[in-house]
Scaffold this active site. Structure first.
Site, PDB file in Angstrom:
ATOM      1  N   ALA A  92      -7.452   0.515   4.880  1.00  0.00           N
ATOM      2  CA  ALA A  92      -7.839   0.121   3.528  1.00  0.00           C
ATOM      3  C   ALA A  92      -8.298   1.338   2.741  1.00  0.00           C
ATOM      4  O   ALA A  92      -9.018   2.192   3.253  1.00  0.00           O
ATOM      5  CB  ALA A  92      -8.951  -0.918   3.589  1.00  0.00           C
ATOM      6  N   ASN A 116       0.403  -9.142  -0.646  1.00  0.00           N
ATOM      7  CA  ASN A 116      -0.819  -9.806  -1.060  1.00  0.00           C
ATOM      8  C   ASN A 116      -1.029  -9.626  -2.568  1.00  0.00           C
ATOM      9  O   ASN A 116      -0.252  -8.956  -3.243  1.00  0.00           O
ATOM     10  CB  ASN A 116      -2.002  -9.261  -0.251  1.00  0.00           C
ATOM     11  CG  ASN A 116      -3.134 -10.247  -0.124  1.00  0.00           C
ATOM     12  OD1 ASN A 116      -3.528 -10.896  -1.080  1.00  0.00           O
ATOM     13  ND2 ASN A 116      -3.679 -10.361   1.074  1.00  0.00           N
ATOM     14  N   ARG A 163      -5.454   7.409  15.326  1.00  0.00           N
ATOM     15  CA  ARG A 163      -5.067   7.287  16.728  1.00  0.00           C
ATOM     16  C   ARG A 163      -3.716   6.610  16.845  1.00  0.00           C
ATOM     17  O   ARG A 163      -3.230   6.005  15.898  1.00  0.00           O
ATOM     18  CB  ARG A 163      -6.114   6.530  17.526  1.00  0.00           C
ATOM     19  CG  ARG A 163      -6.225   5.041  17.195  1.00  0.00           C
ATOM     20  CD  ARG A 163      -7.250   4.368  18.127  1.00  0.00           C
ATOM     21  NE  ARG A 163      -7.459   2.986  17.789  1.00  0.00           N
ATOM     22  CZ  ARG A 163      -6.744   1.960  18.298  1.00  0.00           C
ATOM     23  NH1 ARG A 163      -5.782   2.185  19.154  1.00  0.00           N
ATOM     24  NH2 ARG A 163      -7.012   0.730  17.944  1.00  0.00           N
ATOM     25  N   HIS A 171       4.065  12.205 -14.583  1.00  0.00           N
ATOM     26  CA  HIS A 171       3.758  13.336 -15.462  1.00  0.00           C
ATOM     27  C   HIS A 171       3.464  14.535 -14.573  1.00  0.00           C
ATOM     28  O   HIS A 171       3.289  14.398 -13.365  1.00  0.00           O
ATOM     29  CB  HIS A 171       2.571  13.048 -16.384  1.00  0.00           C
ATOM     30  CG  HIS A 171       1.307  12.751 -15.641  1.00  0.00           C
ATOM     31  ND1 HIS A 171       0.520  13.740 -15.085  1.00  0.00           N
ATOM     32  CD2 HIS A 171       0.706  11.579 -15.327  1.00  0.00           C
ATOM     33  CE1 HIS A 171      -0.515  13.187 -14.480  1.00  0.00           C
ATOM     34  NE2 HIS A 171      -0.424  11.873 -14.597  1.00  0.00           N
TER      35      HIS A 171
END
Length: 186
Positions: free
Chosen positions: A161, A83, A184, A115
């Site tokens: 998300a 996306n 789950r 780093h």
């Protein structure tokens, strides 16, 4: 074609011109600009799609795929959808995305921290740790998730998300949160 469609094609062309690496793959569909950089290898499978209309960032953003060294590699499997505003940077190792994956908008994948934390070592390139990332087949990664170095995500897993994936995720589970933890089984 609409004016917006023509402008998007122009944006895609501009990013292709300024890229230092080339994207190619049988059936590759590019609907959002992609900045492809670096001296490493980018391998794209069959029928991969980059960019989704009308997802966020379609007209305003760009994808960033970078293989910073000759040993760096990014592989994207057959039938995968990336996306808008997807970022993958391989410093020196390999980022492998499996077949038929669904990668949400603003997902970021890194093979390095780029780093170190100690102030005295921040300019010491040899202190930087890089580890390969492997994302299995049929994985769904939700919007804004971050996948960090050394992680393996099993086949069929779902990453929520905004998750920050810092350790391995087994197959066929839902993982979410910061750091990502198992929610789950599927």
């Amino acid at each position: 074609m609409t004016l917006l469609g023509q402008l998007q094609k122009l944006r895609i062309l501009v990013y292709e011109i300024v890229s230092t690496n080339k994207l190619s793959g049988q059936g590759l569909r590019i609907f959002q600009p992609v900045h492809a950089l670096g001296s490493g290898k980018i391998t794209i499978g069959r029928n991969v799609t980059i960019g989704v209309f009308p997802s966020p960032g379609y007209f305003s953003g760009a994808c960033h795929i970078e293989v910073r060294s000759e040993t760096a590699e990014i592989c994207i499997g057959d039938g995968t959808y990336l996306n808008n505003d997807f970022t993958a940077i391989a410093e020196a190792k390999k980022i492998e995305i499996g077949h038929r994956c669904l990668i949400g908008p603003r997902v970021t994948i890194f093979d390095s921290d780029f780093h170190v934390l100690r102030v005295s070592d921040r300019t010491n390139a040899t202190a930087i740790v890089q580890r390969s990332v492997k994302i299995g087949d049929d994985v769904f990664i939700g919007a804004g998730a971050i996948v960090l170095k050394g992680v393996s995500i099993g086949d069929g897993a779902v990453i929520g998300a905004g998750a920050v994936v810092v350790s391995d995720i087994p197959p066929n589970v839902i993982a979410a949160g910061n750091p990502a933890t198992l929610v789950r089984s599927l």
